[in-house]
Scaffold this motif. Structure first.
Motif, PDB file in Angstrom:
ATOM      1  N   SER A 163       0.816  -1.218   0.000  1.00 12.47           N
ATOM      2  CA  SER A 163       0.000   0.000   0.000  1.00 12.47           C
ATOM      3  C   SER A 163       0.846   1.263   0.000  1.00 12.47           C
ATOM      4  N   GLU A 166       1.771   1.913  -3.578  1.00 15.25           N
ATOM      5  CA  GLU A 166       0.581   2.398  -4.273  1.00 15.25           C
ATOM      6  C   GLU A 166       0.355   3.877  -3.961  1.00 15.25           C
ATOM      7  N   LYS A 167       0.585   4.256  -2.720  1.00 14.82           N
ATOM      8  CA  LYS A 167       0.403   5.652  -2.318  1.00 14.82           C
ATOM      9  C   LYS A 167       1.405   6.561  -3.018  1.00 14.82           C
TER      10      LYS A 167
END
Length: 227
Positions: A163, A166-167
């Protein structure tokens, strides 16, 4: 096609020893005095966050210093620790006590990648403030103009979680398939790949993290072929 390269620092662009011995050593020396001197000001958010993370709501500045130094010694990824280190080491970079140390192949490669049109970003567990100083006050000359942006634990998240990658991709506005991540840590490479990035390991002599399949590894940035 790779348009963007995101780099780790410790063990990738820079010797682990230069971070652990110089930055960490400077922080250990200055931390107790800095916390005591800056109560009622810059130290207050760090004191409060450390008390929460350590579950020590009544800890005074001296105890917080001991907690943070213990976390530093055991490599705990703590946001208040990184924030304190960033502020304290900023002083060291500016008074000539600290310099960013880089492997010899790094600066020429960064310049070549930028000249070929690639955007360069840094993602490290060290605070953004420390990262910027590391590149600006590099021994041998300022490398900061080559870097388009910086990410740390507070702005992206843990380095072993997909994540976080992805950020970063969302923040820089680049599709995952166009991003290459370079790091010496296989768990970080795993997380980047899980987020859809390309990832190549960096294995340099004397560094602590050994290569791990299935990742491809290089030992010199000059060995990286980019389109």
């Amino acid at each position: 096609m790779i348009t963007t390269i995101v780099l780790d620092i410790e063990g990738t662009t820079s010797p682990t020893s230069s971070v652990r011995e110089e930055l960490y050593g400077y922080t250990r020396t200055r931390l107790p005095g800095w916390l005591a001197e800056n109560q009622g000001g810059a130290a207050d958010p760090i004191l409060a966050a450390t008390r929460i993370q350590a579950d020590r709501p009544d800890a005074d500045a001296a105890e917080v210093a001991r907690i943070l130094i213990d976390w530093l010694n055991t490599d705990v990824k703590s946001e208040p620790l990184k924030a304190a280190q960033g502020i304290i080491c900023a002083e060291g970079f500016r008074n000539g006590s600290l310099f960013g140390e880089f492997f010899e192949d790094v600066a020429p490669a960064l310049r070549a990648w930028r000249a070929s049109g690639h955007e360069l970003y840094i993602y490290s567990s060290g605070s953004v403030r420390n990262q910027k100083d590391w590149f600006e006050f590099a021994r041998g000359g300022d490398l900061s103009p080559l870097i388009s942006g910086h990410f740390d634990l507070s702005t992206a998240g843990p380095k072993r979680e997909a994540s976080s990658y992805e950020k970063i991709a969302g923040a820089i506005g680049v599709a995952p398939e166009h991003i290459l991540f370079l790091s010496d840590h296989p768990d970080e490479l795993d997380a980047a790949v899980a987020a859809g990035w390309s990832a190549i390991g960096v294995s340099r002599p004397g560094e602590p993290n050994p290569p791990r399949e299935p990742h491809r590894y290089i030992s010199d940035f000059g060995d990286l072929d980019l389109p």
